[in-house]
Design a protein around this motif. Structure first.
Motif, PDB file in Angstrom:
ATOM      1  N   GLY A   1      37.727 -50.837 -31.434  1.00 33.27           N
ATOM      2  CA  GLY A   1      37.597 -50.626 -29.998  1.00 33.27           C
ATOM      3  C   GLY A   1      36.443 -51.417 -29.409  1.00 33.27           C
ATOM      4  N   SER A   2      36.624 -51.872 -28.186  1.00 37.67           N
ATOM      5  CA  SER A   2      35.528 -52.532 -27.483  1.00 37.67           C
ATOM      6  C   SER A   2      34.940 -51.490 -26.538  1.00 37.67           C
ATOM      7  CB  SER A   2      36.027 -53.751 -26.715  1.00 37.67           C
ATOM      8  OG  SER A   2      36.993 -53.359 -25.773  1.00 37.67           O
TER       9      SER A   2
ATOM     10  N   GLU B   1      51.783 -43.224 -25.901  1.00 45.49           N
ATOM     11  CA  GLU B   1      51.112 -44.332 -26.589  1.00 45.49           C
ATOM     12  C   GLU B   1      49.832 -43.846 -27.273  1.00 45.49           C
ATOM     13  OE1 GLU B   1      48.685 -48.270 -25.136  1.00 45.49           O
ATOM     14  OE2 GLU B   1      50.506 -47.754 -24.039  1.00 45.49           O
ATOM     15  N   ALA B   2      49.048 -43.055 -26.556  1.00 48.25           N
ATOM     16  CA  ALA B   2      47.806 -42.519 -27.126  1.00 48.25           C
ATOM     17  C   ALA B   2      48.101 -41.630 -28.327  1.00 48.25           C
ATOM     18  CB  ALA B   2      47.041 -41.735 -26.062  1.00 48.25           C
ATOM     19  N   TYR B   3      49.123 -40.805 -28.212  1.00 52.54           N
ATOM     20  CA  TYR B   3      49.467 -39.904 -29.320  1.00 52.54           C
ATOM     21  C   TYR B   3      49.962 -40.687 -30.535  1.00 52.54           C
ATOM     22  CZ  TYR B   3      51.378 -36.060 -31.989  1.00 52.54           C
ATOM     23  OH  TYR B   3      51.642 -35.164 -33.000  1.00 52.54           O
TER      24      TYR B   3
ATOM     25  N   ASP C   1      41.213 -45.820 -23.295  1.00 55.00           N
ATOM     26  CA  ASP C   1      40.512 -44.802 -24.069  1.00 55.00           C
ATOM     27  C   ASP C   1      41.507 -43.687 -24.357  1.00 55.00           C
ATOM     28  OD1 ASP C   1      38.980 -42.713 -25.083  1.00 55.00           O
ATOM     29  OD2 ASP C   1      37.259 -43.213 -23.835  1.00 55.00           O
ATOM     30  N   TYR C   2      42.116 -43.734 -25.536  1.00 57.54           N
ATOM     31  CA  TYR C   2      43.149 -42.775 -25.888  1.00 57.54           C
ATOM     32  C   TYR C   2      42.611 -41.348 -25.973  1.00 57.54           C
ATOM     33  CZ  TYR C   2      46.254 -46.699 -26.936  1.00 57.54           C
ATOM     34  OH  TYR C   2      47.038 -47.820 -26.853  1.00 57.54           O
ATOM     35  N   TYR C   3      41.344 -41.195 -26.283  1.00 56.88           N
ATOM     36  CA  TYR C   3      40.762 -39.850 -26.333  1.00 56.88           C
ATOM     37  C   TYR C   3      40.712 -39.245 -24.928  1.00 56.88           C
ATOM     38  CZ  TYR C   3      39.578 -40.993 -31.112  1.00 56.88           C
ATOM     39  OH  TYR C   3      39.659 -41.351 -32.432  1.00 56.88           O
TER      40      TYR C   3
ATOM     41  N   LYS D   1      46.278 -45.728 -38.006  1.00 59.19           N
ATOM     42  CA  LYS D   1      46.172 -46.338 -36.680  1.00 59.19           C
ATOM     43  C   LYS D   1      44.923 -45.840 -35.956  1.00 59.19           C
ATOM     44  CE  LYS D   1      51.125 -46.996 -35.903  1.00 59.19           C
ATOM     45  NZ  LYS D   1      52.272 -46.559 -35.089  1.00 59.19           N
ATOM     46  N   ARG D   2      44.597 -44.563 -36.135  1.00 59.62           N
ATOM     47  CA  ARG D   2      43.420 -43.999 -35.481  1.00 59.62           C
ATOM     48  C   ARG D   2      42.144 -44.658 -36.007  1.00 59.62           C
ATOM     49  NH1 ARG D   2      41.728 -37.564 -35.125  1.00 59.62           N
ATOM     50  NH2 ARG D   2      39.832 -37.903 -33.909  1.00 59.62           N
TER      51      ARG D   2
END
Length: 120
Positions: A75-76, A57-59, A10-12, A67-68
């Motif tokens: 996303g799953s 990686e998240a950024y 979860d990149y957020y 990409k976002r």
């Protein structure tokens, strides 16, 4: 999900921002976290290096609009991974607006506010 498969990160959460965070909020949070977790400040700690790489990686994903969007749409999401507050915060854009699903049709809001008399 296949056994042994790693769940999507979860990149957020990694960047400590809401799902609907602006580009500027994402950038500022990234800078704050990158400074805090930079390996040079924690010499020899492999956990810090891994955390720093995860932040980068998240950024890389969330700072790039294409990409976002791909990340958001592919996303799953497992409902039991989130508290109710996190779930509503993350998905409120999708829940409350069509634009959250990538649908942008300005005349819809106009149609919803205009009412025509019904002929009887």
């Amino acid at each position: 999900m296949e056994s042994g498969a790693e769940p999507q990160k979860d990149y957020y959460k990694v960047l400590e921002v809401d799902f609907d965070a602006t580009d500027e909020t994402i950038r500022l949070s990234y800078r704050r976290l990158a400074l805090r977790w930079h390996p040079d400040k924690h010499k020899g700690n492999s956990d810090v290096t891994a955390k720093f790489q995860e932040i980068n990686e998240a950024y890389q994903v969330l700072s790039d609009p294409d990409k976002r969007l791909e990340y958001d749409l592919s996303g799953s999401y497992e409902i039991d991974r989130y508290t109710l507050r996190e779930y509503l915060s993350r998905f409120k854009g999708m829940i409350l607006t069509c634009n959250g699903l990538g649908i942008n049709h300005p005349s819809w809001s106009q149609q919803l506010t205009e009412t025509e008399p019904i002929d009887q």
